[in-house]
Structure formats: C-alpha cells, structure tokens
Design a protein around this motif. Structure first.
Motif, PDB file in Angstrom:
ATOM      1  N   ILE A  74      23.195  33.070  37.326  1.00  0.00           N
ATOM      2  CA  ILE A  74      24.630  32.837  37.654  1.00  0.00           C
ATOM      3  C   ILE A  74      25.398  34.918  37.864  1.00  0.00           C
ATOM      4  N   TYR A  75      24.792  35.387  37.090  1.00  0.00           N
ATOM      5  CA  TYR A  75      24.870  36.915  36.622  1.00  0.00           C
ATOM      6  C   TYR A  75      24.265  37.641  37.615  1.00  0.00           C
ATOM      7  N   ALA A  76      23.203  37.446  38.550  1.00  0.00           N
ATOM      8  CA  ALA A  76      23.016  37.520  39.983  1.00  0.00           C
ATOM      9  C   ALA A  76      23.873  37.926  41.040  1.00  0.00           C
ATOM     10  N   SER A  77      24.235  35.980  40.787  1.00  0.00           N
ATOM     11  CA  SER A  77      25.272  35.864  41.879  1.00  0.00           C
ATOM     12  C   SER A  77      26.629  36.863  41.996  1.00  0.00           C
ATOM     13  N   LEU A  78      27.139  36.929  41.273  1.00  0.00           N
ATOM     14  CA  LEU A  78      28.187  38.723  40.777  1.00  0.00           C
ATOM     15  C   LEU A  78      28.007  39.251  41.835  1.00  0.00           C
ATOM     16  N   THR A 131      31.724  39.438  51.272  1.00  0.00           N
ATOM     17  CA  THR A 131      32.302  39.584  50.476  1.00  0.00           C
ATOM     18  C   THR A 131      31.873  39.576  49.219  1.00  0.00           C
ATOM     19  N   VAL A 132      31.496  40.357  47.939  1.00  0.00           N
ATOM     20  CA  VAL A 132      30.732  40.077  46.816  1.00  0.00           C
ATOM     21  C   VAL A 132      31.693  38.988  46.401  1.00  0.00           C
ATOM     22  N   PHE A 133      30.842  38.527  45.397  1.00  0.00           N
ATOM     23  CA  PHE A 133      30.921  37.426  44.750  1.00  0.00           C
ATOM     24  C   PHE A 133      32.330  37.419  43.800  1.00  0.00           C
ATOM     25  N   ALA A 134      31.760  39.053  42.788  1.00  0.00           N
ATOM     26  CA  ALA A 134      32.714  39.589  42.274  1.00  0.00           C
ATOM     27  C   ALA A 134      33.774  39.740  42.742  1.00  0.00           C
ATOM     28  N   THR A 145      41.140  36.818  43.135  1.00  0.00           N
ATOM     29  CA  THR A 145      41.707  35.422  43.068  1.00  0.00           C
ATOM     30  C   THR A 145      41.629  35.064  41.589  1.00  0.00           C
ATOM     31  N   GLY A 146      41.669  35.860  40.728  1.00  0.00           N
ATOM     32  CA  GLY A 146      42.518  36.064  39.651  1.00  0.00           C
ATOM     33  C   GLY A 146      41.773  35.315  37.783  1.00  0.00           C
ATOM     34  N   VAL A 147      40.022  34.946  38.641  1.00  0.00           N
ATOM     35  CA  VAL A 147      39.363  35.088  37.840  1.00  0.00           C
ATOM     36  C   VAL A 147      38.385  35.636  36.653  1.00  0.00           C
ATOM     37  N   LEU A 148      38.254  36.676  37.139  1.00  0.00           N
ATOM     38  CA  LEU A 148      38.174  38.248  36.312  1.00  0.00           C
ATOM     39  C   LEU A 148      38.705  39.401  36.923  1.00  0.00           C
ATOM     40  N   THR A 149      38.982  40.048  35.637  1.00  0.00           N
ATOM     41  CA  THR A 149      39.809  40.784  35.329  1.00  0.00           C
ATOM     42  C   THR A 149      39.311  42.562  36.270  1.00  0.00           C
ATOM     43  N   GLU A 150      39.863  43.421  35.989  1.00  0.00           N
ATOM     44  CA  GLU A 150      39.195  44.469  36.578  1.00  0.00           C
ATOM     45  C   GLU A 150      38.317  45.309  35.834  1.00  0.00           C
ATOM     46  N   THR A 151      37.933  44.629  33.783  1.00  0.00           N
ATOM     47  CA  THR A 151      37.651  45.454  32.955  1.00  0.00           C
ATOM     48  C   THR A 151      36.075  43.987  32.509  1.00  0.00           C
ATOM     49  N   ASP A 152      36.752  43.453  33.292  1.00  0.00           N
ATOM     50  CA  ASP A 152      35.359  42.258  33.382  1.00  0.00           C
ATOM     51  C   ASP A 152      34.356  42.983  34.410  1.00  0.00           C
ATOM     52  N   ILE A 153      35.115  43.045  35.634  1.00  0.00           N
ATOM     53  CA  ILE A 153      33.967  43.534  37.069  1.00  0.00           C
ATOM     54  C   ILE A 153      33.313  44.861  37.028  1.00  0.00           C
ATOM     55  N   SER A 154      34.484  45.819  35.850  1.00  0.00           N
ATOM     56  CA  SER A 154      33.882  47.530  35.038  1.00  0.00           C
ATOM     57  C   SER A 154      32.076  47.001  34.614  1.00  0.00           C
ATOM     58  N   LYS A 155      31.939  45.527  33.155  1.00  0.00           N
ATOM     59  CA  LYS A 155      30.953  45.760  32.999  1.00  0.00           C
ATOM     60  C   LYS A 155      29.431  44.609  33.594  1.00  0.00           C
ATOM     61  N   ILE A 156      30.281  44.725  35.016  1.00  0.00           N
ATOM     62  CA  ILE A 156      29.065  44.178  35.237  1.00  0.00           C
ATOM     63  C   ILE A 156      28.379  44.610  36.529  1.00  0.00           C
ATOM     64  N   GLU A 157      28.938  45.996  37.117  1.00  0.00           N
ATOM     65  CA  GLU A 157      29.032  46.694  37.778  1.00  0.00           C
ATOM     66  C   GLU A 157      27.285  48.407  36.716  1.00  0.00           C
TER      67      GLU A 157
END
Length: 77
Positions: free
Chosen positions: A44-48, A56-59, A65-77
């Motif tokens: 799942i983590y790899a799929s992001l 379009t990158v899944f994350a 679509t409002g599922v993740l926030t900008e803060t969430d995205i910064s944690k996976i990059e």
C-alpha cells in the motif's frame, strides 16, 4: 487505480510489473500461504508513489480528493 487486468492469481506478478514489489518479493509472496499485515502495508505504501493509468501519482490523487492532506503527503515523500 484504473488497472483492470489484475486477477488474484497474478496479483503479485502484476505488482512487481507496476513497481509495487521487487520481482524477488513477488515470487516469495506467490509461493507463500501466509500474507502478513506488514507485507500489505509495504504494498500500500509503495502504491502511493506510483503513477496511475492517467499518470497521476496515487498520493496526489488522494490529496486532490481530500483523503490525504498536504502534511500527510509530505510524510511519504
């Protein structure tokens, strides 16, 4: 994610083709009768981080679509 050709029997092979798993991991999972929660989280983590069919990158899609926030995205990059 838009990929329609994956069936349960080929899911691990297709996961390797799309970059979610290494070919070594795909082979190991396909031969195993056990699939752990940690292994699912790995996929799942790899799929992001991979592009969907429309490139379009899944994350990013999840953020749009409002599922993740900008803060969430910064944690996976």
């Amino acid at each position: 994610m838009g990929f329609k050709e994956v069936e349960p029997d080929t899911a691990f092979v297709k996961s390797a083709e799309y970059g979610l798993l290494s070919s070594k991991d795909a082979e190991m999972f396909s031969k195993s009768n056990v699939f752990t929660r940690g292994e699912m989280v790995q996929i799942i983590y790899a799929s992001l981080k991979i592009p969907m069919e429309d490139d379009t990158v899944f994350a990013d899609y999840l953020q749009e679509t409002g599922v993740l926030t900008e803060t969430d995205i910064s944690k996976i990059e």
